[in-house]
Design an enzyme around this catalytic site. Structure first.
Site, PDB file in Angstrom:
ATOM      1  N   SER A  29       0.827  -1.211   0.000  1.00  0.00           N
ATOM      2  CA  SER A  29       0.000   0.000   0.000  1.00  0.00           C
ATOM      3  C   SER A  29       0.859   1.257   0.000  1.00  0.00           C
ATOM      4  O   SER A  29       0.341   2.369  -0.006  1.00  0.00           O
ATOM      5  CB  SER A  29      -0.925   0.014   1.222  1.00  0.00           C
ATOM      6  OG  SER A  29      -0.185  -0.180   2.415  1.00  0.00           O
ATOM      7  N   ASN A  56      -2.253  -2.851  13.103  1.00  0.00           N
ATOM      8  CA  ASN A  56      -3.714  -2.660  13.084  1.00  0.00           C
ATOM      9  C   ASN A  56      -4.138  -1.434  13.881  1.00  0.00           C
ATOM     10  O   ASN A  56      -4.951  -0.635  13.416  1.00  0.00           O
ATOM     11  CB  ASN A  56      -4.411  -3.906  13.620  1.00  0.00           C
ATOM     12  CG  ASN A  56      -4.089  -5.137  12.791  1.00  0.00           C
ATOM     13  OD1 ASN A  56      -3.463  -4.999  11.738  1.00  0.00           O
ATOM     14  ND2 ASN A  56      -4.490  -6.303  13.243  1.00  0.00           N
ATOM     15  N   THR A  70     -39.965  26.175 -10.526  1.00  0.00           N
ATOM     16  CA  THR A  70     -40.241  24.803 -10.108  1.00  0.00           C
ATOM     17  C   THR A  70     -40.413  24.033 -11.415  1.00  0.00           C
ATOM     18  O   THR A  70     -40.938  24.585 -12.392  1.00  0.00           O
ATOM     19  CB  THR A  70     -41.517  24.678  -9.247  1.00  0.00           C
ATOM     20  OG1 THR A  70     -42.651  24.965 -10.076  1.00  0.00           O
ATOM     21  CG2 THR A  70     -41.510  25.649  -8.064  1.00  0.00           C
ATOM     22  N   HIS A  71     -39.926  22.815 -11.445  1.00  0.00           N
ATOM     23  CA  HIS A  71     -39.920  22.007 -12.688  1.00  0.00           C
ATOM     24  C   HIS A  71     -39.173  22.728 -13.810  1.00  0.00           C
ATOM     25  O   HIS A  71     -39.457  22.509 -14.989  1.00  0.00           O
ATOM     26  CB  HIS A  71     -41.339  21.676 -13.162  1.00  0.00           C
ATOM     27  CG  HIS A  71     -42.241  21.171 -12.082  1.00  0.00           C
ATOM     28  ND1 HIS A  71     -42.401  19.838 -11.812  1.00  0.00           N
ATOM     29  CD2 HIS A  71     -43.004  21.827 -11.171  1.00  0.00           C
ATOM     30  CE1 HIS A  71     -43.239  19.683 -10.797  1.00  0.00           C
ATOM     31  NE2 HIS A  71     -43.612  20.880 -10.382  1.00  0.00           N
ATOM     32  N   SER A  85     -13.066  25.797 -27.555  1.00  0.00           N
ATOM     33  CA  SER A  85     -13.159  24.558 -28.317  1.00  0.00           C
ATOM     34  C   SER A  85     -11.983  24.490 -29.274  1.00  0.00           C
ATOM     35  O   SER A  85     -11.538  25.512 -29.791  1.00  0.00           O
ATOM     36  CB  SER A  85     -14.479  24.550 -29.092  1.00  0.00           C
ATOM     37  OG  SER A  85     -14.364  23.753 -30.248  1.00  0.00           O
ATOM     38  N   LYS A 144     -16.649  29.209 -29.325  1.00  0.00           N
ATOM     39  CA  LYS A 144     -17.122  28.557 -28.099  1.00  0.00           C
ATOM     40  C   LYS A 144     -16.433  29.051 -26.831  1.00  0.00           C
ATOM     41  O   LYS A 144     -15.252  29.334 -26.811  1.00  0.00           O
ATOM     42  CB  LYS A 144     -16.907  27.042 -28.197  1.00  0.00           C
ATOM     43  CG  LYS A 144     -17.824  26.311 -29.142  1.00  0.00           C
ATOM     44  CD  LYS A 144     -19.305  26.423 -28.811  1.00  0.00           C
ATOM     45  CE  LYS A 144     -19.662  25.719 -27.510  1.00  0.00           C
ATOM     46  NZ  LYS A 144     -19.553  24.251 -27.626  1.00  0.00           N
ATOM     47  N   ASN A 190     -16.797  27.338 -23.082  1.00  0.00           N
ATOM     48  CA  ASN A 190     -17.471  26.248 -22.370  1.00  0.00           C
ATOM     49  C   ASN A 190     -17.279  26.344 -20.851  1.00  0.00           C
ATOM     50  O   ASN A 190     -16.183  26.649 -20.390  1.00  0.00           O
ATOM     51  CB  ASN A 190     -16.935  24.899 -22.865  1.00  0.00           C
ATOM     52  CG  ASN A 190     -17.181  24.703 -24.354  1.00  0.00           C
ATOM     53  OD1 ASN A 190     -18.189  25.156 -24.885  1.00  0.00           O
ATOM     54  ND2 ASN A 190     -16.239  24.051 -25.023  1.00  0.00           N
ATOM     55  N   GLU A 203     -18.792  22.031 -15.200  1.00  0.00           N
ATOM     56  CA  GLU A 203     -19.082  20.671 -15.693  1.00  0.00           C
ATOM     57  C   GLU A 203     -18.223  19.638 -14.987  1.00  0.00           C
ATOM     58  O   GLU A 203     -18.682  18.536 -14.656  1.00  0.00           O
ATOM     59  CB  GLU A 203     -18.841  20.609 -17.206  1.00  0.00           C
ATOM     60  CG  GLU A 203     -19.870  21.380 -18.000  1.00  0.00           C
ATOM     61  CD  GLU A 203     -19.492  21.471 -19.467  1.00  0.00           C
ATOM     62  OE1 GLU A 203     -20.332  21.141 -20.306  1.00  0.00           O
ATOM     63  OE2 GLU A 203     -18.361  21.889 -19.780  1.00  0.00           O
ATOM     64  N   TYR A 237      -9.419  -6.898  12.525  1.00  0.00           N
ATOM     65  CA  TYR A 237      -8.761  -6.400  11.313  1.00  0.00           C
ATOM     66  C   TYR A 237      -8.737  -7.468  10.226  1.00  0.00           C
ATOM     67  O   TYR A 237      -8.498  -8.642  10.490  1.00  0.00           O
ATOM     68  CB  TYR A 237      -7.311  -5.954  11.609  1.00  0.00           C
ATOM     69  CG  TYR A 237      -6.638  -5.406  10.354  1.00  0.00           C
ATOM     70  CD1 TYR A 237      -6.803  -4.086   9.981  1.00  0.00           C
ATOM     71  CD2 TYR A 237      -5.907  -6.249   9.508  1.00  0.00           C
ATOM     72  CE1 TYR A 237      -6.241  -3.587   8.809  1.00  0.00           C
ATOM     73  CE2 TYR A 237      -5.339  -5.761   8.337  1.00  0.00           C
ATOM     74  CZ  TYR A 237      -5.508  -4.432   7.993  1.00  0.00           C
ATOM     75  OH  TYR A 237      -4.961  -3.950   6.835  1.00  0.00           O
ATOM     76  N   GLN A 289      -7.394  -2.361   4.108  1.00  0.00           N
ATOM     77  CA  GLN A 289      -6.398  -1.527   3.415  1.00  0.00           C
ATOM     78  C   GLN A 289      -7.051  -0.772   2.258  1.00  0.00           C
ATOM     79  O   GLN A 289      -6.559   0.263   1.827  1.00  0.00           O
ATOM     80  CB  GLN A 289      -5.252  -2.415   2.911  1.00  0.00           C
ATOM     81  CG  GLN A 289      -4.137  -1.659   2.232  1.00  0.00           C
ATOM     82  CD  GLN A 289      -2.908  -2.521   2.051  1.00  0.00           C
ATOM     83  OE1 GLN A 289      -2.175  -2.787   2.999  1.00  0.00           O
ATOM     84  NE2 GLN A 289      -2.679  -2.987   0.832  1.00  0.00           N
ATOM     85  N   LYS A 313      -8.374   3.356   1.929  1.00  0.00           N
ATOM     86  CA  LYS A 313      -7.611   4.596   1.808  1.00  0.00           C
ATOM     87  C   LYS A 313      -7.747   5.362   0.507  1.00  0.00           C
ATOM     88  O   LYS A 313      -7.974   6.579   0.507  1.00  0.00           O
ATOM     89  CB  LYS A 313      -6.129   4.317   2.066  1.00  0.00           C
ATOM     90  CG  LYS A 313      -5.892   3.975   3.511  1.00  0.00           C
ATOM     91  CD  LYS A 313      -4.481   3.611   3.815  1.00  0.00           C
ATOM     92  CE  LYS A 313      -4.462   2.906   5.157  1.00  0.00           C
ATOM     93  NZ  LYS A 313      -5.222   1.609   5.140  1.00  0.00           N
TER      94      LYS A 313
HETATM   95  N1  ARG Z   1      -1.260  -1.346   5.208  1.00  0.00           N
HETATM   96  C1  ARG Z   1      -2.193  -1.867   6.137  1.00  0.00           C
HETATM   97  C2  ARG Z   1      -3.535  -1.154   5.985  1.00  0.00           C
HETATM   98  O1  ARG Z   1      -3.555  -0.141   5.432  1.00  0.00           O
HETATM   99  C3  ARG Z   1      -1.703  -1.683   7.526  1.00  0.00           C
HETATM  100  C4  ARG Z   1      -2.246  -2.674   8.504  1.00  0.00           C
HETATM  101  C5  ARG Z   1      -1.724  -4.024   8.154  1.00  0.00           C
HETATM  102  N2  ARG Z   1      -2.024  -4.996   9.144  1.00  0.00           N
HETATM  103  C6  ARG Z   1      -1.882  -6.278   8.948  1.00  0.00           C
HETATM  104  N3  ARG Z   1      -2.172  -7.078   9.920  1.00  0.00           N
HETATM  105  N4  ARG Z   1      -1.471  -6.763   7.814  1.00  0.00           N
HETATM  106  O2  ARG Z   1      -4.564  -1.630   6.432  1.00  0.00           O
END
Ligand code: ARG
Length: 466
Positions: A22, A109, A154-155, A276, A282, A284, A289, A316, A321, A324
């Site tokens: 990660s 964790n 309205t509408h 454009s 144009k 835009n 948007e 956990y 993971q 994020k």
């Molecule tokens: N990179 C992990 C996460 O974002 C950290 C926690 C990992 N814990 C584990 N027991 N593998 O969740």
């Protein structure tokens, strides 16, 4: 060698290593990770698990690493999987074996749960700040456009006249609720999970009260399993962000429609539009948007988070993971959009002439004419029908109310007198809408005063939380 390599007989599959890592997104948590580790080391010292000298060496090294990451290009690696193990690796490169003591009584964790909370705490405040700045801009416009009478729809059909200020303030109120939600989200985020360990807590005498004070948490989790698996605060953030985006998207839709040649009520500033590549004429409304379009990815992140969480057994699981990327993307998206929106609102021009013209057609006084008859004793349903017939008559003749003679009015009801003439002016009709939430000037001024008071309270609240 993996930090957890002891029980393994062979290296991780190369593709698995990439797949499981990660670091390519959680590296942005490096500040929080170091902050959390510093507090954790202090707590271990406090509990006499580390000697004074060990704690000092660990803290010094953590500070050095912080400085190094800030000033140099530190090479984080997928072999070390995530930000937590990458920083521990840096620590061991710096001070050797002692680094191995930093993870005493802690699991990744509770570490990741802590880091994300520290990160979100900051981001929620930034999001509140950007929301209030846009709210402030809307209030500014409301003051500036207090006396611009505008068609209320309205509408998407012309309905009754309103103050343009009233229209802008409707959005200020949406943001008011958004800010209230974010403040609540701050509370649900600001709970200390450290001390939960992997699942059960820890047998080291980690003083969680001490940690909470050190890291400025308002509360402590009383259940370690809940502490490491709770992501409700992220769902809440994504849901608040989805509502903000929904509100911005609605406003964008109006800006897009109003700046079209068909409406021509406003002109968006060149700085927020593009041309454009083929059609030279144009201009835009790209910014509006894009905000409307980006709403989709924020909704997507909310649904994706809810889906990740459903059906997870305690406590956990690596699925977590996946909490994020959607959150990081949403933090950027929602803040960018709030900032762009403010710029777009601050620079738009109002086309008074077209707005005034739009008030001539569309029979915006019709409801008030019916109310007039009711005030003279006619039941509302009957009054509605009388004025409806009057509208039909005008449509056939292709004229507006203002072109009608009083005699014609009288043909539709003998109750009509000279004093209906003021009701044919949109500005007068607006002033009759005097309920607390109405569009009469006094009510609109009262709204402004109230939102401004909320804004002040928010600023005060923010200064306490910082
Ligand atoms: N990179 C992990 C996460 O974002 C950290 C926690 C990992 N814990 C584990 N027991 N593998 O969740």
């Amino acid at each position: 060698m993996k930090l957890w390599g002891g029980r393994f007989g062979k290296p991780t599959d190369k593709i698995m290593e990439e797949f499981g890592a990660s670091i390519h997104f959680d590296h942005i948590l490096w500040r929080e990770d170091i902050l959390g580790s510093l507090a954790h080391v202090k707590a271990l010292r406090h509990a006499n698990v580390l000697s004074a000298e060990e704690a000092l060496l660990l803290c010094d090294s953590l500070s050095r690493i912080e400085h190094k990451i800030k000033t140099e290009n530190v090479n984080f690696t997928t072999q070390d999987e995530d930000i937590h193990m990458n920083i521990e690796r840096q620590l061991s490169n710096d001070i050797g074996e002692l680094a191995g003591k930093v993870h005493t009584g802690r699991s990744r964790n509770d570490q990741v749960a802590l880091d994300m909370r520290l990160y979100m705490r900051k981001q929620i405040l930034i999001c509140i700040e950007n929301s209030s700045a846009l709210q402030q801009q809307l209030i500014h416009l409301a003051k500036q456009h207090m006396d611009i009478i505008f068609p209320g729809y309205t509408h998407l059909q012309r309905a009754q006249p309103i103050r343009l200020a009233h229209h802008w303030l409707a959005y200020a109120w949406m943001l008011d609720r958004d800010i209230t939600r974010l403040k609540h989200n701050f509370s649900s985020t600001n709970i200390l999970p450290l001390g939960a360990g992997a699942v059960a807590g820890t047998s080291f005498p980690t003083d969680q009260e001490f940690l909470a004070r050190e890291l400025k948490f308002d509360a402590i989790y009383l259940n370690s399993m809940d502490a490491v698996s709770d992501r409700d605060y992220l769902v809440e953030f994504l849901s608040s962000a989805s509502l903000i985006m929904m509100h911005l998207s609605k406003l964008c839709e109006e800006l897009i429609v109003w700046s079209s040649q068909e409406f021509s009520f406003i002109e968006l500033d060149d700085a927020f539009c593009t041309g454009s590549s083929m059609m030279p004429q144009k201009k835009n409304p790209d910014a509006a948007e894009l905000i409307r379009g980006k709403t989709g990815r924020v909704y997507g992140s909310l649904i994706s988070m809810l889906t990740v969480l459903k059906g997870l057994p305690l406590a956990y699981n690596k699925d977590l993971q996946e909490d994020k990327e959607g959150v990081f993307d949403t933090v950027k998206t929602v803040n960018d959009c709030l900032i762009i929106m403010k710029g777009m609102m601050a620079s738009l021009k109002i086309n008074r002439e077209h707005i005034d013209q739009s008030l001539q057609a569309g029979f915006l006084s019709a409801t008030e004419l019916a109310n007039y008859l009711v005030k003279k004793g006619m039941p509302f349903r009957q009054a509605h029908e009388r004025v409806g017939s009057l509208v039909k008559y005008c449509l056939q003749k292709e004229i507006t109310f203002t072109e009608l003679d009083l005699n014609i009015f009288k043909e539709f009801s003998v109750l009509f007198e000279e004093d209906i003439i003021p009701l044919l002016s949109a500005a007068n009709v607006v002033e009759l809408q005097t309920t607390l939430c109405g569009t009469a000037k006094a009510s609109v001024m009262h709204q402004i005063a109230t939102v401004e008071k909320h804004l002040e309270e928010t600023h005060l609240w923010m200064s306490e939380k910082r």
